[in-house]
Design an enzyme around this catalytic site. Structure first.
Site, PDB file in Angstrom:
ATOM      1  N   GLY A 180     -13.490 -14.787   1.292  1.00  0.00           N
ATOM      2  CA  GLY A 180     -13.681 -13.747   0.267  1.00  0.00           C
ATOM      3  C   GLY A 180     -12.927 -14.103  -1.000  1.00  0.00           C
ATOM      4  O   GLY A 180     -12.368 -13.231  -1.672  1.00  0.00           O
ATOM      5  N   GLY A 185     -13.644 -12.340  -4.625  1.00  0.00           N
ATOM      6  CA  GLY A 185     -13.520 -10.893  -4.802  1.00  0.00           C
ATOM      7  C   GLY A 185     -12.322 -10.505  -5.660  1.00  0.00           C
ATOM      8  O   GLY A 185     -11.650 -11.363  -6.245  1.00  0.00           O
ATOM      9  N   ILE A 218     -19.381 -16.642  -0.067  1.00  0.00           N
ATOM     10  CA  ILE A 218     -20.730 -16.530   0.485  1.00  0.00           C
ATOM     11  C   ILE A 218     -21.743 -16.817  -0.630  1.00  0.00           C
ATOM     12  O   ILE A 218     -21.448 -16.565  -1.808  1.00  0.00           O
ATOM     13  CB  ILE A 218     -21.001 -15.132   1.111  1.00  0.00           C
ATOM     14  CG1 ILE A 218     -20.612 -14.013   0.137  1.00  0.00           C
ATOM     15  CG2 ILE A 218     -20.310 -14.972   2.448  1.00  0.00           C
ATOM     16  CD1 ILE A 218     -21.107 -12.645   0.560  1.00  0.00           C
ATOM     17  N   ILE A 277     -17.989 -14.771   6.953  1.00  0.00           N
ATOM     18  CA  ILE A 277     -17.081 -14.298   8.010  1.00  0.00           C
ATOM     19  C   ILE A 277     -17.838 -13.827   9.257  1.00  0.00           C
ATOM     20  O   ILE A 277     -17.257 -13.764  10.344  1.00  0.00           O
ATOM     21  CB  ILE A 277     -16.146 -13.197   7.465  1.00  0.00           C
ATOM     22  CG1 ILE A 277     -14.956 -13.019   8.398  1.00  0.00           C
ATOM     23  CG2 ILE A 277     -16.906 -11.873   7.259  1.00  0.00           C
ATOM     24  CD1 ILE A 277     -13.760 -12.353   7.805  1.00  0.00           C
ATOM     25  N   TYR A 323     -14.789   2.871   6.491  1.00  0.00           N
ATOM     26  CA  TYR A 323     -13.802   1.933   5.941  1.00  0.00           C
ATOM     27  C   TYR A 323     -12.473   2.107   6.678  1.00  0.00           C
ATOM     28  O   TYR A 323     -11.864   1.141   7.146  1.00  0.00           O
ATOM     29  CB  TYR A 323     -13.640   2.213   4.453  1.00  0.00           C
ATOM     30  CG  TYR A 323     -12.668   1.318   3.716  1.00  0.00           C
ATOM     31  CD1 TYR A 323     -12.943  -0.023   3.529  1.00  0.00           C
ATOM     32  CD2 TYR A 323     -11.490   1.838   3.170  1.00  0.00           C
ATOM     33  CE1 TYR A 323     -12.059  -0.841   2.823  1.00  0.00           C
ATOM     34  CE2 TYR A 323     -10.610   1.038   2.464  1.00  0.00           C
ATOM     35  CZ  TYR A 323     -10.897  -0.307   2.296  1.00  0.00           C
ATOM     36  OH  TYR A 323     -10.031  -1.108   1.589  1.00  0.00           O
ATOM     37  N   LYS A 367     -10.373  -0.330   9.257  1.00  0.00           N
ATOM     38  CA  LYS A 367      -8.994  -0.744   8.948  1.00  0.00           C
ATOM     39  C   LYS A 367      -8.052  -0.450  10.119  1.00  0.00           C
ATOM     40  O   LYS A 367      -7.201  -1.270  10.471  1.00  0.00           O
ATOM     41  CB  LYS A 367      -8.486  -0.064   7.661  1.00  0.00           C
ATOM     42  CG  LYS A 367      -9.151  -0.574   6.389  1.00  0.00           C
ATOM     43  CD  LYS A 367      -8.891  -2.057   6.198  1.00  0.00           C
ATOM     44  CE  LYS A 367      -9.523  -2.640   4.958  1.00  0.00           C
ATOM     45  NZ  LYS A 367      -9.533  -4.105   4.942  1.00  0.00           N
TER      46      LYS A 367
HETATM   47  C1  AKB Z   1     -10.814   1.551  -2.051  1.00  0.00           C
HETATM   48  O1  AKB Z   1     -10.680   2.428  -2.910  1.00  0.00           O
HETATM   49  O2  AKB Z   1     -11.720   1.533  -1.203  1.00  0.00           O
HETATM   50  C2  AKB Z   1      -9.769   0.453  -1.989  1.00  0.00           C
HETATM   51  C3  AKB Z   1      -8.638   0.808  -1.088  1.00  0.00           C
HETATM   52  C4  AKB Z   1      -7.610   1.749  -1.531  1.00  0.00           C
HETATM   53  O3  AKB Z   1      -8.560   0.308  -0.001  1.00  0.00           O
HETATM   54  N1  AKB Z   1      -9.289   0.175  -3.314  1.00  0.00           N
END
Ligand code: AKB
Length: 323
Positions: free
Chosen positions: A8, A11, A35, A55, A143, A147
């Site tokens: 990555g 990015g 990529i 990845i 997300y 994580k």
């Molecule tokens: C997002 O806003 O998704 C990212 C983060 C805080 O992980 N910048």
């Protein structure tokens, strides 16, 4: 660290981290993994090796690791929070499937692995101000789910297989080099572009919404320092709270107005981003990072704002203000 693969690398974080590592570790191979469609350009392309590394393809990671005798992998592939909600299956495939591939290659080839976590790993039931290092992590975004899974999987690989996994929970990252894409904290970057271009900023987040933010030079230093930290001092690994500043839209707007007095902001709320922001911490407690590897930020809101405005004036070819 000597031979490093950045997955990555084109990015928001990768483009700057790759250049920093090439400056600071000139004796090694610092390989920019990318990529197709996100090829490195300019200095990033010309200053060192680059390889296609998807990845989601473990063989590609393994081939590059063996070709360059990689000892450390920075796994920076991810969809950011708002865009991940639109494509949850892909977010899981990259965030968790991709991490699994990376950890397996690391296990087989003796590599250390850095995978960033985020303030997004916390949720509504987390104490928000301050958010302790070890606390409730029940996010309701894909997300955040990727994580938290990533933190647990990385700790598992460290304990079970001895893979040297380490991580920090990044706040919203602010930089003038590469724009973020699809995050909840992106407004805190975009506001500077509007100020320099002389446009009215339309803020998607409502006043009173506090989130942790960090200037990119501090974030890059954290990503390097945690990988160089003495392992005998680390009680935690995946992942450390780190912090430098916390503000809401009014605070950053008023700070920019100190240097751009005519700057205007209006609110144009984005319900998805607002929902996500409301579930995230107001301010992280980074005591453990300070104690275990001497983490200390250098930038505050004022010094970051001056640096952002000066550099964006140069980048966008707008006559410089006295900031
Ligand atoms: C997002 O806003 O998704 C990212 C983060 C805080 O992980 N910048």
């Amino acid at each position: 660290m000597k031979n490093v693969l950045i997955i990555g690398s084109t990015g928001q974080i990768g483009s700057e981290l790759t250049m920093k590592l090439r400056r600071e570790y000139p004796a090694g191979n610092i390989v920019a993994g990318y990529i197709p469609g996100a090829e490195p350009k300019g200095e990033l392309l010309e200053s060192g090796p680059a390889e296609v590394v998807d990845i989601t393809n473990a063989q590609m990671i393994a081939d590059t690791v063996r070709k360059y005798k990689i000892d450390t992998i920075y796994n920076l592939a991810a969809l950011l929070s708002a865009v991940a909600e639109a494509r949850p299956q892909l977010a899981w495939k990259i965030g968790v499937g991709g991490l699994y591939n990376t950890l397996e290659v690391a296990r087989e080839n003796g590599c250390a692995v850095f995978t960033p976590s985020s303030i997004g790993s916390f949720g509504e039931t987390t104490p928000h101000n301050p958010t302790p290092q070890d606390t409730i992590q029940r996010p309701d975004t894909i997300y955040g789910v990727t994580k938290v899974t990533g933190e647990l999987l990385s700790d598992y690989y460290a304990k079970r297989f001895g893979v040297d996994t380490r991580s920090v929970r990044f706040p919203g990252l602010i930089s003038y080099t590469t724009l973020p894409g699809g995050g909840t904290t992106d407004y805190a970057v975009e506001i500077y572009y509007s100020a320099v271009k002389g446009e009215t900023f339309r803020c998607p987040i409502k006043p009173g919404t506090f989130m942790d933010m960090m200037y990119m030079p501090d974030a890059l230093r954290a990503a390097v320092e945690i990988m160089e930290a003495d392992p005998s001092r680390l009680k935690h690994r995946n992942s450390f709270n780190i912090a430098s500043m916390s503000f809401d839209p009014e605070i950053i707007y008023n700070k920019i107005k100190e240097y751009v007095p005519d700057f205007k902001m209006e609110y144009d709320l984005d319900p998805l981003r607002q929902h996500i922001a409301d579930s995230w911490p107001d301010r992280l407690d980074d005591t453990c990072a300070r104690e275990e590897w001497d983490w200390k930020p250098e930038y505050d809101l004022d010094s970051m704002t001056r640096d952002m405005l000066q550099n964006l004036h140069k980048k966008l070819h707008v006559p410089e203000l006295a900031v």
